[in-house]
Design a protein around this motif. Structure first.
Motif, short mmCIF file in Angstrom:
data_model
loop_
_atom_site.label_atom_id
_atom_site.label_comp_id
_atom_site.label_asym_id
_atom_site.label_seq_id
_atom_site.Cartn_x
_atom_site.Cartn_y
_atom_site.Cartn_z
N ASP A 599 62.59 16.12 42.06
CA ASP A 599 63.08 17.52 41.48
C ASP A 599 62.68 18.72 42.09
O ASP A 599 61.46 18.87 42.08
N PRO A 600 63.45 19.33 42.77
CA PRO A 600 63.34 20.55 43.50
C PRO A 600 62.34 21.88 42.60
O PRO A 600 61.30 22.47 43.18
N ASP A 601 62.51 21.96 41.30
CA ASP A 601 61.92 22.63 40.54
C ASP A 601 60.50 22.44 40.32
O ASP A 601 59.71 23.37 40.13
N ARG A 602 59.95 21.14 40.72
CA ARG A 602 58.54 20.87 40.83
C ARG A 602 58.01 21.50 41.94
O ARG A 602 56.79 21.65 42.13
N PHE A 603 58.62 21.71 42.90
CA PHE A 603 57.99 22.05 44.27
C PHE A 603 58.08 23.40 44.69
O PHE A 603 57.36 24.18 45.24
N PHE A 604 59.18 24.21 44.41
CA PHE A 604 59.75 25.51 44.54
C PHE A 604 59.34 26.55 43.33
O PHE A 604 59.54 26.00 42.33
N GLY A 605 58.88 27.78 43.54
CA GLY A 605 58.57 28.55 42.74
C GLY A 605 57.18 28.76 42.44
O GLY A 605 56.49 28.07 43.30
N SER A 606 56.58 29.46 41.45
CA SER A 606 55.35 29.30 41.25
C SER A 606 54.23 28.30 41.13
O SER A 606 54.88 27.73 40.49
N GLY A 607 53.53 28.11 41.88
CA GLY A 607 52.44 27.16 41.71
C GLY A 607 53.00 25.89 42.47
O GLY A 607 52.09 24.77 42.66
N GLY A 608 54.18 25.70 43.07
CA GLY A 608 54.54 24.71 43.51
C GLY A 608 54.26 24.71 45.27
O GLY A 608 53.74 25.25 45.70
N THR A 609 54.21 23.18 45.71
CA THR A 609 53.92 23.02 47.06
C THR A 609 54.79 23.34 48.07
O THR A 609 54.59 23.21 49.21
N GLY A 610 55.94 23.58 47.58
CA GLY A 610 56.95 23.90 48.43
C GLY A 610 57.51 22.95 49.36
O GLY A 610 57.75 21.76 48.84
N GLU A 611 58.11 23.50 50.47
CA GLU A 611 58.92 22.52 51.18
C GLU A 611 57.75 21.31 51.85
O GLU A 611 58.38 20.20 51.79
N ALA A 612 56.80 21.50 52.10
CA ALA A 612 55.91 20.43 52.31
C ALA A 612 55.64 19.46 51.43
O ALA A 612 55.73 18.33 51.64
N GLY A 613 55.47 19.93 50.03
CA GLY A 613 55.17 18.96 48.98
C GLY A 613 56.50 18.13 48.87
O GLY A 613 56.53 17.00 48.63
N LEU A 614 57.64 18.63 48.85
CA LEU A 614 58.70 18.06 48.70
C LEU A 614 59.15 17.09 49.61
O LEU A 614 59.79 15.77 49.57
N LEU A 615 58.73 17.39 51.06
CA LEU A 615 59.09 16.35 52.23
C LEU A 615 58.10 15.28 51.98
O LEU A 615 58.44 13.99 52.31
N ASP A 616 56.92 15.56 51.54
CA ASP A 616 56.02 14.34 51.13
C ASP A 616 56.30 13.60 50.04
O ASP A 616 56.28 12.05 50.16
N ALA A 617 57.08 14.13 49.25
CA ALA A 617 57.83 13.23 47.92
C ALA A 617 58.80 12.54 48.77
O ALA A 617 58.97 11.27 48.15
N VAL A 618 59.86 12.94 49.47
CA VAL A 618 60.88 12.30 50.09
C VAL A 618 60.32 11.00 51.04
O VAL A 618 60.72 9.90 50.82
N ALA A 619 59.29 11.29 51.79
CA ALA A 619 58.39 10.33 52.47
C ALA A 619 58.01 9.10 51.44
O ALA A 619 58.26 7.94 51.82
#
Length: 669
Positions: A599-619
């Protein structure tokens, strides 16, 4: 060795090397008769007198030398007479060298350069007769033992002054220079205690290198090389190559020995092809004096390097490991390839006694990138091999980080601005052209570096243009419509267990209105560009099972006010399952049932890990990763993909700019 012993040995070696057909001058005749290049030592009175005349106490090693010999003849090959107490004098900027060197200094110049410039202003001049060579010893460059540094400058060398830490160090270097010159004289028998000692040291170094003690071997071989010992260069250059020092490491005569030529000439041929500024006359010039078989081998190897067909081979268990490692390396799994080679290194066998390591691996288009990392080269040299025993080295670290998060940290120098890739399940990399290749693409190109891929595939030609150079590329390069956005040099490889990838660095900016996700076609869907799925406007009916495909596109902010874009789409069995697009920190579009883990809302915005966090989740979600080393520095197979954008619909506006070059050629942008 004490001064007396050292100078007597040098004198005897000089006399023994004299060509009996050469007529000596008066002073050389006396030196030959006495077998002594020096003079009687200076007594205390003469020493005191010269120090009073100069106004300083002479440095320790020079004083000790004068006590044994008050002056010297033939110091190396270019100083005929070296000063004793009667000739030594202060020199004020000999030949204007100090002034010239000072003009090259700036505020960031290192201390060594500052000293080298200053020493010529106030130094004792030691050369009395020389071949355009100046030797000085300065009191402003002194070590803890009171030794003055010696500087040597030769006008014909076109190099900065050479520095020696003391007079003794200088004389030892001149002794080595004498040996090197004598060893290189054609037809001159030059055998003495020093040559025998150095040759024995070379053999000990060879064995030490095979036992993994390559650093000790390198030190010994470097000294033997300075003495001109004929075996030293070929052995030394193998160590230098594997530790990442390719400059001037050409293996000397060993490269043209029929026993070693198949491996060493391959490395030189790879150098020649990589250094495209060299013409083939430079290559053929290397073979003067070589046998016909070696010349033919050189021509063959050069051709193999140019057409990409060269493959390193070896006999026995190590050879089988090479084949297994290459299969991993050719799809980007360089860490796995290195682990295979590392385990097999103890079983490597040399081609002959002058062979220290499988240096020919550096010429292999795939394995060269595996072994060309200096840390790995040092590990291979530190591994006992060829039946020798020794300590096993600590393994070199992997070069590829796990997963995908590293993409978010890569700078423009590694990948360019942005990236996009397709991950396809249950498909081999060599099957990807059929799924994702542009019309007319029949297979993969390469292996080639990213720079070569972009150049040959015509990356600079603008969107959709696949103007390739070379027969292989030209046969696959078809004229693209102006609206197409092909990845013209996409890298292909393995992304994990059961997954393959197509990766494109530096893509065009993401266009949500016209984007066509390759995931649908890659997962088994129809390539009809007019379908709803092709336009990104919905799911393809049917499907449900089948392979999965994942598309990721990261497009950085192009300018202030235009945020970056991150897109993810996942399809299975020809049907899009879910997709979303994030602009800046906001989810701009969402389709299908996106898993909570992505879910992108978990990663982007305040307090999220952003692109790196989402890429890690995809992996983690798909068990995939991309090989950083191959994508940024290595060699790989590439292909030109089908367009990532749909054609414009009737009435949809689109601007096309045409740039006409001076020779009449035109390009669309």
């Amino acid at each position: 060795m004490a001064w007396r012993d050292f100078l007597e040995r040098w004198s005897a070696e000089w006399a023994g090397a004299w060509d009996p057909e050469q007529s000596p001058g008066e002073r050389d005749r006396e030196a030959l008769r006495e077998r002594w290049l020096g003079s009687p030592g200076a007594d205390r009175a003469r020493m005191a007198a010269v120090e009073e005349r100069l106004g300083c106490r002479l440095p320790p090693s020079y004083r000790a030398f004068l006590e044994v010999s008050d002056g010297w003849r033939h110091a190396g090959g270019f100083v005929s007479v070296l000063a004793g107490t009667g000739e030594i004098r202060w020199s004020e900027d000999v030949a204007g060298l100090g002034r010239a060197l000072r003009e090259e200094l700036d505020e960031d110049s290192p201390r060594e350069e500052v000293l080298a410039a200053a020493v010529w202003e106030r130094a004792l001049r030691l050369d009395v007769e020389s071949d355009a060579t100046y030797v000085v010893m300065g009191p402003d460059d002194v070590d803890a033992a009171g030794e003055w540094a010696v500087y040597v400058w030769a006008g014909w060398r076109a190099a900065p002054p050479e520095r020696y830490g003391s007079f003794r160090e200088f004389m030892e270097a001149m002794h080595r220079e004498f040996h090197s010159l004598e060893s290189g004289r054609s037809g001159t028998a030059f055998v003495n205690d020093t040559t025998r000692e150095q040759d024995a040291a070379v053999e000990e170094a060879r064995l030490a290198a095979l036992r993994g003690r390559y650093e000790r071997a390198e030190t010994v071989l470097k000294e033997a090389l300075a003495y001109g010992r004929p075996r030293a260069r070929g052995l030394y250059d193998q160590i230098r190559r594997l530790t990442g020092h390719a400059y001037s490491a050409d293996f000397d005569r060993l490269a043209f020995d029929p026993v070693y030529a198949p491996e060493l000439l391959a490395v030189l041929a790879a150098d020649h092809v990589r250094d495209s500024w060299k013409d083939d006359e430079a290559w053929t010039g290397l073979f003067r004096g070589a046998g016909e078989a070696v010349r033919e081998l050189g021509a063959s190897l050069l051709g193999q390097m140019r057409d990409g067909t060269y493959r390193y081979t070896a006999e026995g268990p190590f050879g089988r490991a090479v084949e297994e490692a290459r299969e991993q390396a050719r799809w980007g799994r360089t860490d796995e390839a290195w682990r295979i080679l590392r385990a097999a290194l103890p079983r490597w066998r040399p081609l002959g006694p002058e062979h220290l390591a499988p240096v020919g691996l550096l010429a292999d288009p795939f394995l060269g990138q595996v072994c060309g990392i200096p840390e790995r080269g040092r590990e291979s040299l530190a591994t006992p091999r060829a039946g020798e025993t020794g300590d096993v080295p600590v393994p070199a670290a992997d070069v590829d980080p796990p997963g995908l998060a590293w993409l978010a940290d890569a700078d423009d120098g590694e990948l360019g601005a942005g990236y996009r890739f397709v991950l396809v399940e249950a498909v081999r990399p060599d099957e990807l052209p059929e799924l994702l290749g542009a019309e007319g693409v029949s297979g993969l190109r390469g292996p080639q570096s990213r720079f070569e891929a972009l150049f040959r595939a015509g990356r600079g030609a603008g969107p959709g243009r696949a103007e390739a150079s070379g027969a292989a590329e030209a046969s696959e390069a078809t004229e693209a419509a102006y609206w197409e956005d092909r990845a013209v040099a996409a890298v292909v490889g393995l992304a994990g267990e059961g997954w393959s990838f197509v990766f494109d660095g530096r893509p065009q900016p993401f266009d949500a209105q016209r984007f066509v996700s390759p995931a649908v076609v890659a997962s088994g869907g129809a390539p009809d560009e007019g379908s709803a799925a092709a336009g990104g406007g919905g799911a393809v009916p049917g499907g449900g099972g089948g392979r999965r495909a994942v598309v990721v596109w990261s497009s950085p902010a192009a300018r202030p006010g235009r945020p970056g874009v991150f897109h993810l789409s996942v399809a299975q069995g020809g049907e899009e399952r879910y997709a979303f697009t994030v602009r800046g920190a906001e989810t701009a579009e969402r389709r299908g049932d996106v898993p909570e883990s992505l879910d992108p809302d978990r990663f982007f915005g305040s307090g999220g890990t952003g692109e790196a966090g989402l890429l890690d989740a995809v992996a983690g979600e798909f068990g995939v990763g991309l090989p950083r080393f191959t994508l940024t520095r290595g060699r790989a197979y590439t292909l030109t993909t089908r367009s990532w954008t749909r054609p414009p619909e009737p009435g949809e506006p689109m601007a096309v700019l045409r740039f006409v070059r001076s020779r009449g050629a035109a390009r669309d942008a």
